[in-house]
Design a protein around this motif. Structure first.
Motif, PDB file in Angstrom:
ATOM      1  N   PRO A   1      38.791  20.453  35.633  1.00 49.20           N
ATOM      2  CA  PRO A   1      39.211  19.368  36.533  1.00 49.20           C
ATOM      3  C   PRO A   1      39.951  19.863  37.766  1.00 49.20           C
ATOM      4  O   PRO A   1      39.768  19.337  38.866  1.00 49.20           O
ATOM      5  CB  PRO A   1      40.105  18.497  35.643  1.00 49.20           C
ATOM      6  CG  PRO A   1      39.606  18.747  34.252  1.00 49.20           C
ATOM      7  CD  PRO A   1      39.201  20.187  34.246  1.00 49.20           C
ATOM      8  N   ASN A   2      40.798  20.907  37.598  1.00 47.26           N
ATOM      9  CA  ASN A   2      41.535  21.419  38.744  1.00 47.26           C
ATOM     10  C   ASN A   2      40.610  22.154  39.709  1.00 47.26           C
ATOM     11  O   ASN A   2      40.789  22.079  40.937  1.00 47.26           O
ATOM     12  CB  ASN A   2      42.646  22.368  38.270  1.00 47.26           C
ATOM     13  CG  ASN A   2      43.684  22.619  39.355  1.00 47.26           C
ATOM     14  OD1 ASN A   2      44.056  21.702  40.089  1.00 47.26           O
ATOM     15  ND2 ASN A   2      44.124  23.854  39.475  1.00 47.26           N
TER      16      ASN A   2
ATOM     17  N   THR B   1      30.396  29.047  30.185  1.00 43.58           N
ATOM     18  CA  THR B   1      30.284  27.858  29.345  1.00 43.58           C
ATOM     19  C   THR B   1      30.495  26.600  30.174  1.00 43.58           C
ATOM     20  O   THR B   1      30.659  26.657  31.393  1.00 43.58           O
ATOM     21  CB  THR B   1      31.318  27.912  28.213  1.00 43.58           C
ATOM     22  OG1 THR B   1      32.633  27.980  28.792  1.00 43.58           O
ATOM     23  CG2 THR B   1      31.095  29.133  27.332  1.00 43.58           C
ATOM     24  N   GLY B   2      30.518  25.475  29.499  1.00 44.76           N
ATOM     25  CA  GLY B   2      30.573  24.186  30.188  1.00 44.76           C
ATOM     26  C   GLY B   2      31.930  23.803  30.757  1.00 44.76           C
ATOM     27  O   GLY B   2      32.081  22.673  31.227  1.00 44.76           O
ATOM     28  N   TRP B   3      32.905  24.721  30.788  1.00 42.07           N
ATOM     29  CA  TRP B   3      34.212  24.342  31.342  1.00 42.07           C
ATOM     30  C   TRP B   3      34.105  24.037  32.840  1.00 42.07           C
ATOM     31  O   TRP B   3      34.956  23.318  33.389  1.00 42.07           O
ATOM     32  CB  TRP B   3      35.252  25.448  31.098  1.00 42.07           C
ATOM     33  CG  TRP B   3      35.138  26.664  31.971  1.00 42.07           C
ATOM     34  CD1 TRP B   3      34.475  27.807  31.692  1.00 42.07           C
ATOM     35  CD2 TRP B   3      35.718  26.842  33.269  1.00 42.07           C
ATOM     36  NE1 TRP B   3      34.585  28.696  32.727  1.00 42.07           N
ATOM     37  CE2 TRP B   3      35.354  28.130  33.714  1.00 42.07           C
ATOM     38  CE3 TRP B   3      36.507  26.050  34.110  1.00 42.07           C
ATOM     39  CZ2 TRP B   3      35.744  28.641  34.940  1.00 42.07           C
ATOM     40  CZ3 TRP B   3      36.902  26.554  35.335  1.00 42.07           C
ATOM     41  CH2 TRP B   3      36.524  27.831  35.733  1.00 42.07           C
ATOM     42  N   THR B   4      33.058  24.544  33.481  1.00 40.34           N
ATOM     43  CA  THR B   4      32.885  24.323  34.920  1.00 40.34           C
ATOM     44  C   THR B   4      32.169  23.009  35.237  1.00 40.34           C
ATOM     45  O   THR B   4      31.954  22.698  36.410  1.00 40.34           O
ATOM     46  CB  THR B   4      32.084  25.479  35.537  1.00 40.34           C
ATOM     47  OG1 THR B   4      30.885  25.667  34.768  1.00 40.34           O
ATOM     48  CG2 THR B   4      32.874  26.772  35.527  1.00 40.34           C
ATOM     49  N   LEU B   5      31.774  22.236  34.210  1.00 38.92           N
ATOM     50  CA  LEU B   5      31.012  21.011  34.453  1.00 38.92           C
ATOM     51  C   LEU B   5      31.730  20.010  35.362  1.00 38.92           C
ATOM     52  O   LEU B   5      31.091  19.422  36.240  1.00 38.92           O
ATOM     53  CB  LEU B   5      30.645  20.342  33.122  1.00 38.92           C
ATOM     54  CG  LEU B   5      29.489  20.988  32.349  1.00 38.92           C
ATOM     55  CD1 LEU B   5      29.296  20.288  31.007  1.00 38.92           C
ATOM     56  CD2 LEU B   5      28.207  20.948  33.162  1.00 38.92           C
ATOM     57  N   PRO B   6      33.043  19.778  35.203  1.00 37.02           N
ATOM     58  CA  PRO B   6      33.700  18.833  36.128  1.00 37.02           C
ATOM     59  C   PRO B   6      33.545  19.252  37.593  1.00 37.02           C
ATOM     60  O   PRO B   6      33.338  18.401  38.470  1.00 37.02           O
ATOM     61  CB  PRO B   6      35.169  18.870  35.693  1.00 37.02           C
ATOM     62  CG  PRO B   6      35.122  19.249  34.247  1.00 37.02           C
ATOM     63  CD  PRO B   6      33.978  20.215  34.134  1.00 37.02           C
TER      64      PRO B   6
ATOM     65  N   PHE C   1      29.861  18.566  38.669  1.00 36.75           N
ATOM     66  CA  PHE C   1      29.650  17.141  38.944  1.00 36.75           C
ATOM     67  C   PHE C   1      30.204  16.766  40.315  1.00 36.75           C
ATOM     68  O   PHE C   1      29.556  16.064  41.094  1.00 36.75           O
ATOM     69  CB  PHE C   1      30.327  16.282  37.875  1.00 36.75           C
ATOM     70  CG  PHE C   1      29.771  16.459  36.489  1.00 36.75           C
ATOM     71  CD1 PHE C   1      28.544  17.061  36.282  1.00 36.75           C
ATOM     72  CD2 PHE C   1      30.483  16.017  35.381  1.00 36.75           C
ATOM     73  CE1 PHE C   1      28.024  17.222  35.002  1.00 36.75           C
ATOM     74  CE2 PHE C   1      29.972  16.157  34.107  1.00 36.75           C
ATOM     75  CZ  PHE C   1      28.742  16.776  33.917  1.00 36.75           C
ATOM     76  N   SER C   2      31.416  17.243  40.596  1.00 33.44           N
ATOM     77  CA  SER C   2      32.069  16.898  41.859  1.00 33.44           C
ATOM     78  C   SER C   2      31.312  17.463  43.050  1.00 33.44           C
ATOM     79  O   SER C   2      31.079  16.762  44.054  1.00 33.44           O
ATOM     80  CB  SER C   2      33.503  17.432  41.849  1.00 33.44           C
ATOM     81  OG  SER C   2      34.155  17.172  43.066  1.00 33.44           O
ATOM     82  N   MET C   3      30.873  18.702  42.943  1.00 36.19           N
ATOM     83  CA  MET C   3      30.182  19.340  44.077  1.00 36.19           C
ATOM     84  C   MET C   3      28.815  18.703  44.322  1.00 36.19           C
ATOM     85  O   MET C   3      28.407  18.511  45.476  1.00 36.19           O
ATOM     86  CB  MET C   3      30.035  20.838  43.817  1.00 36.19           C
ATOM     87  CG  MET C   3      31.339  21.604  43.976  1.00 36.19           C
ATOM     88  SD  MET C   3      31.114  23.400  43.942  1.00 36.19           S
ATOM     89  CE  MET C   3      30.771  23.641  42.213  1.00 36.19           C
TER      90      MET C   3
ATOM     91  N   LYS D   1      24.875  21.906  28.354  1.00 32.84           N
ATOM     92  CA  LYS D   1      23.970  20.784  28.100  1.00 32.84           C
ATOM     93  C   LYS D   1      24.698  19.439  28.118  1.00 32.84           C
ATOM     94  O   LYS D   1      24.055  18.388  28.228  1.00 32.84           O
ATOM     95  CB  LYS D   1      23.256  20.977  26.762  1.00 32.84           C
ATOM     96  CG  LYS D   1      22.253  22.123  26.786  1.00 32.84           C
ATOM     97  CD  LYS D   1      21.579  22.334  25.447  1.00 32.84           C
ATOM     98  CE  LYS D   1      20.591  23.507  25.528  1.00 32.84           C
ATOM     99  NZ  LYS D   1      19.952  23.797  24.224  1.00 32.84           N
ATOM    100  N   TRP D   2      26.017  19.467  28.023  1.00 37.59           N
ATOM    101  CA  TRP D   2      26.778  18.212  28.111  1.00 37.59           C
ATOM    102  C   TRP D   2      26.787  17.658  29.534  1.00 37.59           C
ATOM    103  O   TRP D   2      27.289  16.561  29.770  1.00 37.59           O
ATOM    104  CB  TRP D   2      28.208  18.410  27.616  1.00 37.59           C
ATOM    105  CG  TRP D   2      28.281  18.660  26.139  1.00 37.59           C
ATOM    106  CD1 TRP D   2      28.594  19.826  25.515  1.00 37.59           C
ATOM    107  CD2 TRP D   2      27.994  17.715  25.106  1.00 37.59           C
ATOM    108  NE1 TRP D   2      28.526  19.670  24.148  1.00 37.59           N
ATOM    109  CE2 TRP D   2      28.159  18.387  23.869  1.00 37.59           C
ATOM    110  CE3 TRP D   2      27.613  16.372  25.091  1.00 37.59           C
ATOM    111  CZ2 TRP D   2      27.966  17.752  22.632  1.00 37.59           C
ATOM    112  CZ3 TRP D   2      27.412  15.739  23.873  1.00 37.59           C
ATOM    113  CH2 TRP D   2      27.586  16.426  22.666  1.00 37.59           C
TER     114      TRP D   2
END
Length: 408
Positions: A22-23, A103-108, A111-113, A165-166
């Motif tokens: 998120p940050n 891993t998926g920690w970069t998903l937020p 999404f934002s970009m 995949k999330w």
């Protein structure tokens, strides 16, 4: 306190080290407060000058991402939407280099970009259209988002709870938004085919509600445009009931297509529902009132008045089809006026049509009645010899929803 570029890079490095998704999304969002600080720090920056000074101060590709972020915020501040989009597109491409190996920690942040990329493409295309120029930024944005979809789908090494995949359904929703915007809806089939062919994707119900609603809305819209009204109604209904109550505009967007489908089944909306959505009330109430009154002339007048708007929404054919409900309502009133007699002269149906402003001959009126019987709105037959309509003694006018194919 204003944030300098050096502080920005240091904060970016700490965020990556701690894997704070998120940050990271906040830091790379052009509308964040520190974006204005960086615009003030660099009056007329160029990527080459910034890279020669700051390149290597943080691991690659984050040095390039940080520099391109400055360029994006600068172009936005200077009202250069096209240049801002190009820089954001390159920023996202650089981000993919890191994203596919983590891993998926970069998903937020992803999404934002991607959301910012789509918004910039929208602004760039609008600016070009206003100035009589050609721009295909939204199509380019769709291509970038499709790459993000592939990167999410191909994650086979991350733990299930941290898998990329999330992010699949959010990215699919964004791809479909782009395709609908540029009217390249046929390309959606490739995305949906790839999604359905992967057995390792978690069930849709396990994803955030917002992802589910967006996906079901566009699935319903695709079915609507393909005239698969049963599937469309099913998906739009699920989308509506799962939609957050405060998301009024999203509910309105879903109901714009769900209401006509429900009307085709004979389910007319209540006054309370229409009062909650003034835009829908203005558009649909004339049609609903005409159906309730069996007033074909009023229905035709509403079709003429709203024709342009309905064509823009791809709703004209659906509401033109619902005109049959008006005719059914009118003929049912004739049946009620005769004390529900099972034998009614064709001339009475003819007179009812003429009273409502439909100037047809007796033969055409008989065709109207025959069509109603054939389509299941009435139960009975026509005695041509006696010019008489013989209706069933029980359930002469079945409920619209009880027809074998109420939306066909």
């Amino acid at each position: 306190m204003a944030m300098t570029f050096s502080t920005f890079i240091m904060t970016l490095g700490e965020t990556i080290q701690s894997e704070n998704g998120p940050n990271l999304a906040y830091l790379l969002r052009p509308t964040s407060p520190h974006g204005k600080d960086l615009v003030k720090e660099f009056r007329n920056p160029t990527r080459e000058a910034l890279m020669s000074r700051y390149g290597g101060c943080i691991e690659s590709p984050w040095d390039d991402i940080a520099v391109r972020y400055v360029m994006v915020t600068t172009h936005i501040a200077r009202k250069r939407a096209g240049e801002a989009f190009n820089e954001q597109s390159q920023l996202v491409s650089q981000f993919f280099r890191y994203f596919i190996n983590n891993t998926g920690w970069t998903l937020p942040a992803l999404f934002s970009m991607l959301r910012d990329l789509r918004d910039l493409a929208f602004d760039a295309d609008n600016y070009a259209k206003y100035n009589n120029q050609k721009s295909e930024c939204m199509e380019s944005a769709a291509g970038v988002v499709v790459k993000a979809f592939s990167n999410c789908m191909t994650d086979r090494t991350s733990p299930p709870s941290e898998s990329r995949k999330w992010g699949v359904y959010y990215v699919v929703g964004l791809v479909l938004k782009c395709y609908f915007r540029v009217k390249r809806i046929s390309l959606s089939k490739n995305i949906l085919r790839a999604l359905n062919a992967n057995p390792d994707i978690p069930p849709l119900s396990e994803y955030p509600r917002s992802h589910q609603v967006t996906y079901r809305y566009y699935l319903g819209m695709l079915s609507f445009l393909n005239e698969d009204y049963n599937k469309s109604e099913q998906e739009l209904t699920l989308a509506f009931y799962q939609c957050y109550i405060p998301a009024h505009s999203n509910q309105e967007r879903i109901l714009m297509y769900l209401l006509p489908l429900r009307v085709l089944r004979g389910h007319l909306p209540t006054r309370d529902l229409m009062d909650r959505f003034p835009v829908l009330d203005e558009l649909f109430t004339p049609f609903i009132a005409a159906i309730r009154a069996g007033d074909i002339s009023a229905y035709d007048a509403a079709l003429d008045k709203w024709e342009r708007r309905l064509l823009e929404l791809n709703l004209w054919l659906t509401l033109e089809r619902a005109r049959e409900l008006c005719i059914r309502g009118l003929f049912r009133r004739v049946w009620v006026a005769t004390d529900q007699n099972t034998r009614i002269p064709v001339s009475m149906f003819h007179c009812s049509l003429r009273l409502k402003g439909i100037d047809v001959s007796m033969e055409e009126a008989e065709c109207y009645v025959a069509t109603m019987i054939y389509q299941g709105y009435m139960r009975g037959y026509i005695s041509h010899e006696k010019k008489m309509v013989v209706l069933a003694s029980a359930n002469a006018f079945p409920r619209v929803a009880d027809r074998s194919a109420p939306v066909s």
